[in-house]
Design an enzyme around this catalytic site. Structure first.
Site, PDB file in Angstrom:
ATOM      1  N   ASP A   1      44.931  37.036 -17.605  1.00 26.40           N
ATOM      2  CA  ASP A   1      44.400  37.443 -18.913  1.00 26.40           C
ATOM      3  C   ASP A   1      43.526  36.333 -19.512  1.00 26.40           C
ATOM      4  O   ASP A   1      43.841  35.783 -20.565  1.00 26.40           O
ATOM      5  CB  ASP A   1      45.588  37.778 -19.831  1.00 26.40           C
ATOM      6  CG  ASP A   1      45.153  38.423 -21.130  1.00 26.40           C
ATOM      7  OD1 ASP A   1      44.006  38.904 -21.205  1.00 26.40           O
ATOM      8  OD2 ASP A   1      45.975  38.439 -22.070  1.00 26.40           O
TER       9      ASP A   1
ATOM     10  N   HIS B   1      42.020  40.524 -22.193  1.00 28.95           N
ATOM     11  CA  HIS B   1      42.315  41.784 -22.901  1.00 28.95           C
ATOM     12  C   HIS B   1      41.600  41.882 -24.248  1.00 28.95           C
ATOM     13  O   HIS B   1      41.514  42.963 -24.820  1.00 28.95           O
ATOM     14  CB  HIS B   1      43.835  42.028 -23.004  1.00 28.95           C
ATOM     15  CG  HIS B   1      44.515  41.359 -24.138  1.00 28.95           C
ATOM     16  ND1 HIS B   1      45.273  40.211 -24.012  1.00 28.95           N
ATOM     17  CD2 HIS B   1      44.564  41.677 -25.451  1.00 28.95           C
ATOM     18  CE1 HIS B   1      45.757  39.876 -25.195  1.00 28.95           C
ATOM     19  NE2 HIS B   1      45.346  40.741 -26.080  1.00 28.95           N
TER      20      HIS B   1
ATOM     21  N   SER C   1      45.816  36.594 -30.016  1.00 29.46           N
ATOM     22  CA  SER C   1      45.438  36.574 -28.599  1.00 29.46           C
ATOM     23  C   SER C   1      44.101  35.891 -28.365  1.00 29.46           C
ATOM     24  O   SER C   1      43.185  36.010 -29.181  1.00 29.46           O
ATOM     25  CB  SER C   1      45.302  37.992 -28.067  1.00 29.46           C
ATOM     26  OG  SER C   1      46.562  38.511 -27.834  1.00 29.46           O
ATOM     27  N   GLY C   2      44.017  35.227 -27.234  1.00 26.65           N
ATOM     28  CA  GLY C   2      42.790  34.531 -26.875  1.00 26.65           C
ATOM     29  C   GLY C   2      42.720  33.137 -27.455  1.00 26.65           C
ATOM     30  O   GLY C   2      41.974  32.292 -26.982  1.00 26.65           O
TER      31      GLY C   2
HETATM   32  N1  ARG Z   1      48.673  40.527 -27.419  1.00 28.48           N
HETATM   33  C1  ARG Z   1      48.570  39.948 -28.723  1.00 28.48           C
HETATM   34  C2  ARG Z   1      47.138  40.025 -29.199  1.00 28.48           C
HETATM   35  O1  ARG Z   1      46.404  40.814 -28.649  1.00 28.48           O
HETATM   36  C3  ARG Z   1      49.194  38.589 -28.783  1.00 28.48           C
HETATM   37  C4  ARG Z   1      50.635  38.737 -28.656  1.00 28.48           C
HETATM   38  C5  ARG Z   1      51.378  37.474 -28.588  1.00 28.48           C
HETATM   39  N2  ARG Z   1      52.709  37.885 -28.829  1.00 28.48           N
HETATM   40  C6  ARG Z   1      53.733  37.102 -28.944  1.00 28.48           C
HETATM   41  N3  ARG Z   1      54.879  37.629 -29.265  1.00 28.48           N
HETATM   42  N4  ARG Z   1      53.629  35.822 -28.747  1.00 28.48           N
HETATM   43  O2  ARG Z   1      46.758  39.483 -30.214  1.00 28.48           O
END
Ligand code: ARG
Length: 207
Positions: free
Chosen positions: A62, A19, A157-158
């Protein structure tokens, strides 16, 4: 600017979240920053490397691989993480560590790389109605404190979730999603890297 994390797994390859690559399908839109601690002041020993190819995992996972346009120089600050053995399942309560420049209550970590220690919560427990209620697939793992307060968040993320196993840290997770951040009873969800080691090695071998 910074919008996602990633993990160097060999001199020419970075593992990240799929993503994170939604904004553009062109490798030239991305750049990898290695060995940095401060987000707005890339100090000594930082390497900035262009991306030459993107590989998105073909199923719904993902996870994605970035091939670098030139190999990273391995130094004391830029070191690849080890991959787990295929299909390894991290035990309930294993202590793992996440890192990132992601959101911390409105300050994005003040631009400093943050690290947090989180226990793994086995899928059977994490999928209970009061926690993530069946939303976590076998290709994912949960980690977090059920009391809330410590978690990954937007911008993380990532990035890596590494767990110490025997004598080294192993990359067991890729930061993926959560319901809000750091809420009680809502642990973070990470792609279970061990399920994709065969795919990762195959892509690296063929490219
Ligand atoms: N989707 C988020 C990003 O794009 C990361 C989210 C992780 N969330 C969590 N509550 N652990 O950076």
């Amino acid at each position: 600017g910074h919008f996602c994390g990633g993990t160097l797994i060999s001199p020419e390859w970075v593992l990240t979240a799929k993503h994170c690559l939604e904004k553009s399908s062109s490798p030239s839109s991305y750049k990898v920053i290695l060995g940095a601690h401060e987000e707005y002041h890339l100090g000594e020993g930082v390497q900035e490397i262009d991306v030459s190819k993107l590989f998105k995992e073909p199923s719904e996972a993902d996870i994605a691989l970035l091939k670098l346009s030139s190999p990273a120089i391995i130094t004391d600050k830029v070191i690849p993480a080890c991959l787990p053995t295929p299909n390894y399942v991290v035990a309930d309560r294993t202590a793992c560590y996440i890192t990132g420049w992601g959101e911390t209550k409105g300050t994005y970590g003040a631009g400093l790389l943050k690290e947090a220690r989180l226990p793994v919560i086995e899928n059977k427990v994490c999928n209970r109605y009061e926690y993530l209620g069946g939303k976590v697939s076998p290709n994912e793992l949960c980690a977090g404190h059920l009391a809330g307060g410590i978690d990954s968040c937007q911008g993380d993320s990532g990035g890596p979730l590494v767990c110490f196993e025997k004598d080294k840290y192993i990359l067991q997770g890729v930061t993926s999603w959560g319901l809000g951040c750091a809420l009680p009873n809502k642990p973070g969800v990470y792609v279970r890297v061990s399920r994709f080691v065969t795919w990762i090695e195959e892509i690296m071998r063929r490219n």
